[in-house]
Design a protein around this motif. Structure first.
Motif, PDB file in Angstrom:
ATOM      1  N   ARG A   1      -6.059   0.768  -8.121  1.00 32.35           N
ATOM      2  CA  ARG A   1      -6.959   1.546  -7.275  1.00 32.35           C
ATOM      3  C   ARG A   1      -8.175   0.706  -6.928  1.00 32.35           C
ATOM      4  N   GLN A   2      -8.507   0.708  -5.642  1.00 30.40           N
ATOM      5  CA  GLN A   2      -9.745   0.076  -5.193  1.00 30.40           C
ATOM      6  C   GLN A   2     -10.481   1.121  -4.366  1.00 30.40           C
TER       7      GLN A   2
ATOM      8  N   GLY B   1     -12.148   3.308  -1.858  1.00 28.05           N
ATOM      9  CA  GLY B   1     -12.198   3.273  -0.408  1.00 28.05           C
ATOM     10  C   GLY B   1     -10.984   2.641   0.252  1.00 28.05           C
ATOM     11  N   LYS B   2     -10.033   2.193  -0.568  1.00 28.21           N
ATOM     12  CA  LYS B   2      -8.826   1.570  -0.025  1.00 28.21           C
ATOM     13  C   LYS B   2      -7.604   2.310  -0.566  1.00 28.21           C
ATOM     14  N   PRO B   3      -6.455   2.143   0.097  1.00 26.14           N
ATOM     15  CA  PRO B   3      -5.237   2.812  -0.394  1.00 26.14           C
ATOM     16  C   PRO B   3      -4.804   2.270  -1.757  1.00 26.14           C
TER      17      PRO B   3
ATOM     18  N   GLU C   1       0.835  -1.202   0.000  1.00 20.28           N
ATOM     19  CA  GLU C   1       0.000   0.000   0.000  1.00 20.28           C
ATOM     20  C   GLU C   1       0.871   1.253   0.000  1.00 20.28           C
TER      21      GLU C   1
ATOM     22  N   THR D   1      -2.394   0.573  -4.265  1.00 22.17           N
ATOM     23  CA  THR D   1      -1.441  -0.507  -4.041  1.00 22.17           C
ATOM     24  C   THR D   1      -0.601  -0.725  -5.295  1.00 22.17           C
TER      25      THR D   1
ATOM     26  N   SER E   1      -1.849   7.668   1.367  1.00 20.98           N
ATOM     27  CA  SER E   1      -2.957   8.322   0.667  1.00 20.98           C
ATOM     28  C   SER E   1      -2.482   9.640   0.049  1.00 20.98           C
TER      29      SER E   1
END
Length: 128
Positions: free
Chosen positions: A67-68, A70-72, A34, A74, A37
């Motif tokens: 990119r996902q 709501g998630k960082p 990750e 990666t 942000s």
């Protein structure tokens, strides 16, 4: 994690993208790792969040980042694998050419330049 120089001739987004690419090529960043942000990096380096977002978007387009929602961000599973030492060394050639030209223009002896480079590398490796 990153070294951003706002006084460099290179735009900040390019500095960031190149560093991430090198860290992936060198195996420091691996698939699934990750990244901080956009807001986190922007605050840490006191830069506009759009600058960080641009870097991340370019890397996503190249398939290096995933990119996902709501998630960082990666490192993508299909990102570039760690390169061989020769391939990583080839990425240094433009910088070495620039260093060589500057040393020649400054009329610095080879030994002086090599000693300065060795000291600089030792300090950088000690900081890790």
């Amino acid at each position: 994690m990153f070294s951003i120089n706002p006084n460099s001739g290179d735009p900040i987004y390019r500095q960031l993208t190149e560093q991430i690419k090198r860290m992936v090529a060198g195996g420091q960043l691996k698939a699934g790792d990750e990244l901080p942000s956009v807001r986190e990096l922007a605050a840490q380096y006191a830069v506009n969040p759009m600058t960080i977002s641009k870097a991340y978007s370019l890397l996503e387009t190249e398939g290096i980042l995933a990119r996902q929602r709501g998630k960082p961000m990666t490192i993508a599973a299909q990102s570039l694998p760690a390169h061989s030492e020769a391939a990583r060394l080839a990425q240094l050639l433009p910088h070495l050419t620039q260093l060589t030209l500057a040393a020649k223009q400054l009329q610095l002896p080879k030994q002086t330049v090599l000693l300065a480079l060795t000291k600089h590398l030792e300090q950088a490796l000690d900081d890790e």
